[in-house]
Scaffold this motif. Structure first.
Motif, PDB file in Angstrom:
ATOM      1  N   ILE A  70     -11.776  12.791 -11.066  1.00 25.53           N
ATOM      2  CA  ILE A  70     -12.163  14.076 -11.592  1.00 25.53           C
ATOM      3  C   ILE A  70     -11.129  15.191 -11.323  1.00 25.53           C
ATOM      4  CG2 ILE A  70     -13.693  15.916 -11.797  1.00 25.53           C
ATOM      5  CD1 ILE A  70     -16.117  13.925 -11.615  1.00 25.53           C
ATOM      6  N   PHE A  71     -10.892  15.321 -10.145  1.00 26.04           N
ATOM      7  CA  PHE A  71      -9.979  16.411  -9.712  1.00 26.04           C
ATOM      8  C   PHE A  71      -8.382  16.231 -10.307  1.00 26.04           C
ATOM      9  CE2 PHE A  71      -6.783  18.429  -7.002  1.00 26.04           C
ATOM     10  CZ  PHE A  71      -7.215  19.619  -6.843  1.00 26.04           C
ATOM     11  N   GLN A  72      -7.945  14.972 -10.102  1.00 34.65           N
ATOM     12  CA  GLN A  72      -6.680  14.703 -10.609  1.00 34.65           C
ATOM     13  C   GLN A  72      -6.711  14.711 -12.245  1.00 34.65           C
ATOM     14  OE1 GLN A  72      -6.120  10.712  -8.967  1.00 34.65           O
ATOM     15  NE2 GLN A  72      -4.986  11.757  -7.099  1.00 34.65           N
ATOM     16  N   PHE A  73      -7.610  14.278 -12.896  1.00 31.13           N
ATOM     17  CA  PHE A  73      -7.461  14.611 -14.151  1.00 31.13           C
ATOM     18  C   PHE A  73      -7.622  15.945 -14.713  1.00 31.13           C
ATOM     19  CE2 PHE A  73      -9.891  15.285 -18.204  1.00 31.13           C
ATOM     20  CZ  PHE A  73      -9.025  14.518 -19.158  1.00 31.13           C
ATOM     21  N   ILE A  74      -8.210  16.892 -14.163  1.00 33.86           N
ATOM     22  CA  ILE A  74      -8.203  18.363 -14.492  1.00 33.86           C
ATOM     23  C   ILE A  74      -6.762  18.883 -14.031  1.00 33.86           C
ATOM     24  CG2 ILE A  74      -9.409  20.623 -13.926  1.00 33.86           C
ATOM     25  CD1 ILE A  74     -11.065  19.002 -15.432  1.00 33.86           C
ATOM     26  N   LEU A  75      -6.252  18.531 -13.097  1.00 34.32           N
ATOM     27  CA  LEU A  75      -5.077  19.071 -12.453  1.00 34.32           C
ATOM     28  C   LEU A  75      -3.799  18.472 -13.581  1.00 34.32           C
ATOM     29  CD1 LEU A  75      -3.686  20.532 -10.356  1.00 34.32           C
ATOM     30  CD2 LEU A  75      -3.384  18.610  -9.045  1.00 34.32           C
ATOM     31  N   LEU A  76      -3.686  17.055 -13.859  1.00 29.66           N
ATOM     32  CA  LEU A  76      -2.867  16.753 -14.884  1.00 29.66           C
ATOM     33  C   LEU A  76      -2.951  17.430 -16.136  1.00 29.66           C
ATOM     34  CD1 LEU A  76      -2.760  12.960 -13.960  1.00 29.66           C
ATOM     35  CD2 LEU A  76      -1.132  14.606 -13.558  1.00 29.66           C
ATOM     36  N   ARG A  77      -4.331  17.594 -16.660  1.00 32.72           N
ATOM     37  CA  ARG A  77      -4.598  18.161 -17.901  1.00 32.72           C
ATOM     38  C   ARG A  77      -3.925  19.587 -18.002  1.00 32.72           C
ATOM     39  NH1 ARG A  77      -9.391  21.052 -20.329  1.00 32.72           N
ATOM     40  NH2 ARG A  77      -9.460  20.406 -22.391  1.00 32.72           N
ATOM     41  N   TRP A  78      -3.733  20.297 -16.662  1.00 34.16           N
ATOM     42  CA  TRP A  78      -3.112  21.404 -16.614  1.00 34.16           C
ATOM     43  C   TRP A  78      -1.642  21.361 -16.658  1.00 34.16           C
ATOM     44  CZ3 TRP A  78      -4.360  26.093 -17.872  1.00 34.16           C
ATOM     45  CH2 TRP A  78      -5.857  26.649 -17.683  1.00 34.16           C
ATOM     46  N   TYR A  79      -1.284  20.353 -16.028  1.00 32.87           N
ATOM     47  CA  TYR A  79       0.411  20.110 -16.230  1.00 32.87           C
ATOM     48  C   TYR A  79       0.754  20.046 -17.791  1.00 32.87           C
ATOM     49  CZ  TYR A  79       0.304  19.540 -11.064  1.00 32.87           C
ATOM     50  OH  TYR A  79       0.337  19.937  -9.818  1.00 32.87           O
ATOM     51  N   LEU A  80      -0.164  19.001 -18.375  1.00 33.92           N
ATOM     52  CA  LEU A  80       0.126  18.996 -19.943  1.00 33.92           C
ATOM     53  C   LEU A  80       0.223  20.102 -20.571  1.00 33.92           C
ATOM     54  CD1 LEU A  80       0.275  17.141 -22.357  1.00 33.92           C
ATOM     55  CD2 LEU A  80      -2.289  17.293 -22.447  1.00 33.92           C
ATOM     56  N   ARG A  81      -0.638  21.018 -20.153  1.00 32.16           N
ATOM     57  CA  ARG A  81      -0.789  22.462 -20.866  1.00 32.16           C
ATOM     58  C   ARG A  81       0.573  23.129 -20.497  1.00 32.16           C
ATOM     59  NH1 ARG A  81      -4.950  20.267 -22.523  1.00 32.16           N
ATOM     60  NH2 ARG A  81      -6.470  21.032 -23.836  1.00 32.16           N
ATOM     61  N   PHE A  82       0.981  23.211 -19.383  1.00 30.37           N
ATOM     62  CA  PHE A  82       2.462  23.712 -19.141  1.00 30.37           C
ATOM     63  C   PHE A  82       3.251  23.206 -19.931  1.00 30.37           C
ATOM     64  CE2 PHE A  82       0.517  24.446 -14.194  1.00 30.37           C
ATOM     65  CZ  PHE A  82       0.362  25.718 -14.628  1.00 30.37           C
ATOM     66  N   PHE A  83       3.394  21.930 -19.945  1.00 36.36           N
ATOM     67  CA  PHE A  83       4.350  21.256 -21.032  1.00 36.36           C
ATOM     68  C   PHE A  83       4.360  21.800 -22.294  1.00 36.36           C
ATOM     69  CE2 PHE A  83       5.308  18.078 -24.036  1.00 36.36           C
ATOM     70  CZ  PHE A  83       6.532  17.999 -24.021  1.00 36.36           C
ATOM     71  N   ILE A  84       3.155  21.972 -22.901  1.00 35.54           N
ATOM     72  CA  ILE A  84       2.794  22.558 -24.321  1.00 35.54           C
ATOM     73  C   ILE A  84       3.296  23.780 -24.493  1.00 35.54           C
ATOM     74  CG2 ILE A  84       1.111  23.056 -25.881  1.00 35.54           C
ATOM     75  CD1 ILE A  84      -0.746  20.840 -24.950  1.00 35.54           C
ATOM     76  N   TRP A  85       3.050  24.824 -23.455  1.00 41.10           N
ATOM     77  CA  TRP A  85       3.509  26.043 -23.389  1.00 41.10           C
ATOM     78  C   TRP A  85       5.031  26.015 -23.388  1.00 41.10           C
ATOM     79  CZ3 TRP A  85       2.459  30.821 -24.520  1.00 41.10           C
ATOM     80  CH2 TRP A  85       3.283  31.700 -23.894  1.00 41.10           C
ATOM     81  N   PHE A  86       5.610  25.455 -22.659  1.00 41.74           N
ATOM     82  CA  PHE A  86       7.187  25.267 -22.469  1.00 41.74           C
ATOM     83  C   PHE A  86       7.600  24.917 -23.992  1.00 41.74           C
ATOM     84  CE2 PHE A  86      10.916  22.819 -21.996  1.00 41.74           C
ATOM     85  CZ  PHE A  86      11.904  23.743 -21.626  1.00 41.74           C
ATOM     86  N   TRP A  87       6.974  23.770 -24.563  1.00 44.20           N
ATOM     87  CA  TRP A  87       7.570  23.230 -25.828  1.00 44.20           C
ATOM     88  C   TRP A  87       7.511  24.558 -26.870  1.00 44.20           C
ATOM     89  CZ3 TRP A  87       4.665  19.489 -29.328  1.00 44.20           C
ATOM     90  CH2 TRP A  87       5.694  18.919 -30.384  1.00 44.20           C
ATOM     91  N   LEU A  88       6.225  25.116 -26.803  1.00 41.15           N
ATOM     92  CA  LEU A  88       6.047  26.307 -27.888  1.00 41.15           C
ATOM     93  C   LEU A  88       7.126  27.375 -27.601  1.00 41.15           C
ATOM     94  CD1 LEU A  88       4.449  27.724 -30.102  1.00 41.15           C
ATOM     95  CD2 LEU A  88       2.782  28.244 -28.298  1.00 41.15           C
ATOM     96  N   LEU A  89       7.192  27.789 -26.625  1.00 38.36           N
ATOM     97  CA  LEU A  89       8.286  28.883 -26.131  1.00 38.36           C
ATOM     98  C   LEU A  89       9.760  28.249 -26.707  1.00 38.36           C
ATOM     99  CD1 LEU A  89       7.330  30.243 -22.751  1.00 38.36           C
ATOM    100  CD2 LEU A  89       6.843  31.274 -25.170  1.00 38.36           C
TER     101      LEU A  89
END
Length: 392
Positions: free
Chosen positions: A185-204
């Motif tokens: 559970i903890f690792q999935f929530i954390l990896l999900r944030w890393y995915l969103r960091f990638f999406i933010w970088f890609w959008l910028l």
């Protein structure tokens, strides 16, 4: 047909995806991430409460083992501090990044002709955010890879409430829930944030490829992009959670493994530097725009200043001002000062959309959970004194 502000798409980094839809269907979230407290309580207790119950059943909660459950600082910090923060941070990220993306259009940084490409970048980022395949892949990745990383790099070798032999070789009842439910559970929530960091970088990155209209005279010293640094503060809770997780791990190693606090100084420094780069490096995609805006501003204001100063000298230094016009009270001097101030703003324009203050604030958010560890080698008075010396 001319594009208008009403044609822009709204974007949220967190308002979507299979997990978000699951939360809505189970009444743990509204359409705009309401009920955050309910999500935090349910997820944290799912990961932590069964560990309490099972540890008491087997007699490993208060004693009977080298590291009883109630004395395991690392576990409590991970599930009662870091995990709730990671879940609750969605509301902060949503409320701060959404207006930041809108500023590109509302501030006329993206020209009307590029609005379709801007909307295309948002639509592309939203598709990745909403992808069922991506989130399922994260969940699948957590079990083989995430559990391997935890068991080989993080799990203690000392007999504890979750493993009688240390590591993950002889699990207790609580250990099975811990290894196969709580940690994933903890690792999935954390990896999900890393995915969103990638999406933010890609959008910028996609936005940086547009023909942006920047103005080097903008008082934010970032040609109008200073709002991106402020938006990055939205990630401060995630940095705090990562710092707390490391602090919990270090505390356990110091208290139970007998390791020295200062032996972890490289890990602490590495964590802070890594996350500074991780959060702020996406903003570097705008550096070429800022460089062009600064050079253009210096060229244009340099020419304007030269003409104005020459005219000022001709009028007031060489005595060509009309006799009836007095120097005292004239607006020419104030205009000269204003022009100088504007030129200083252009000259001070940064080549990155953030400053040292932004770096220090994010570093402080990451390092804050590590500060109490100083009490293991210093008294409270000594720790406060050292912090004052560092800050002042």
């Amino acid at each position: 047909m001319t594009k208008t502000l009403e044609d822009k798409q709204e974007f949220s980094l967190v308002l979507g995806g299979p997990l978000f839809q699951l939360w809505r269907r189970t009444y743990m979230s509204g359409d705009s991430l309401e009920l955050a407290r309910r999500r935090v309580i349910v997820i944290a207790l799912t990961a932590w409460l069964p560990l309490v119950v099972l540890s008491f059943i087997q007699g490993h909660a208060l004693g009977g083992i080298k590291i009883p459950f109630l004395y395991d600082i690392e576990t409590h910090v991970r599930f009662l501090v870091a995990l709730p923060i990671l879940v609750g941070a969605e509301l902060i990220v949503h409320s701060r990044l959404r207006p930041a993306v809108n500023r590109f259009v509302e501030g006329r940084i993206v020209v009307a002709e590029d609005l379709p490409r801007f909307n295309g970048a948002i639509a592309s980022a939203s598709r990745v955010r909403n992808s069922v395949f991506v989130e399922v892949a994260l969940l699948v990745l957590v079990y083989p890879l995430g559990l391997w990383v935890w068991s080989t790099q993080i799990a203690t070798e000392i007999p504890s409430w979750y493993s009688l032999s240390g590591g993950s070789h002889q699990l207790t009842l609580a250990g099975y829930w811990f290894v196969f439910i709580s940690i994933p559970i903890f690792q999935f929530i954390l990896l999900r944030w890393y995915l969103r960091f990638f999406i933010w970088f890609w959008l910028l990155w996609r936005i940086s490829k547009l023909n942006l209209r920047l103005n080097a005279t903008h008082p934010d010293r970032a040609a109008g992009l200073g709002f991106l640094a402020s938006a990055s503060y939205a990630f401060a809770p995630i940095l705090f959670a990562q710092g707390a997780q490391l602090a919990g791990l270090i505390a356990s190693r110091v208290l139970y493994d007998g390791q020295k606090l200062l032996s972890f100084k490289m890990e602490a420094a590495g964590l802070i530097v890594f996350f500074m780069l991780f959060i702020l490096s996406p903003l570097l995609v705008f550096s070429p725009h800022l460089n062009r805006a600064k050079r253009k501003g210096l060229r244009e204001f340099g020419g304007l200043a030269s003409h104005y100063v020459q005219d000022f000298d001709e009028k007031w230094i060489y005595g060509r001002a009309p006799r009836e016009e007095e120097l005292l009270g004239t607006s020419d001097i104030q205009s000269l000062a204003d022009l100088g101030n504007s030129f200083d703003v252009v000259a001070d324009t940064r080549l990155v959309p953030f400053g040292l203050k932004d770096v220090m604030r994010l570093a402080a958010a990451t390092a804050a959970p590590l500060v109490p560890l100083g009490l293991t080698i210093f008294s409270l008075e000594e720790l406060v004194t050292r912090l004052i010396k560092i800050l002042l």
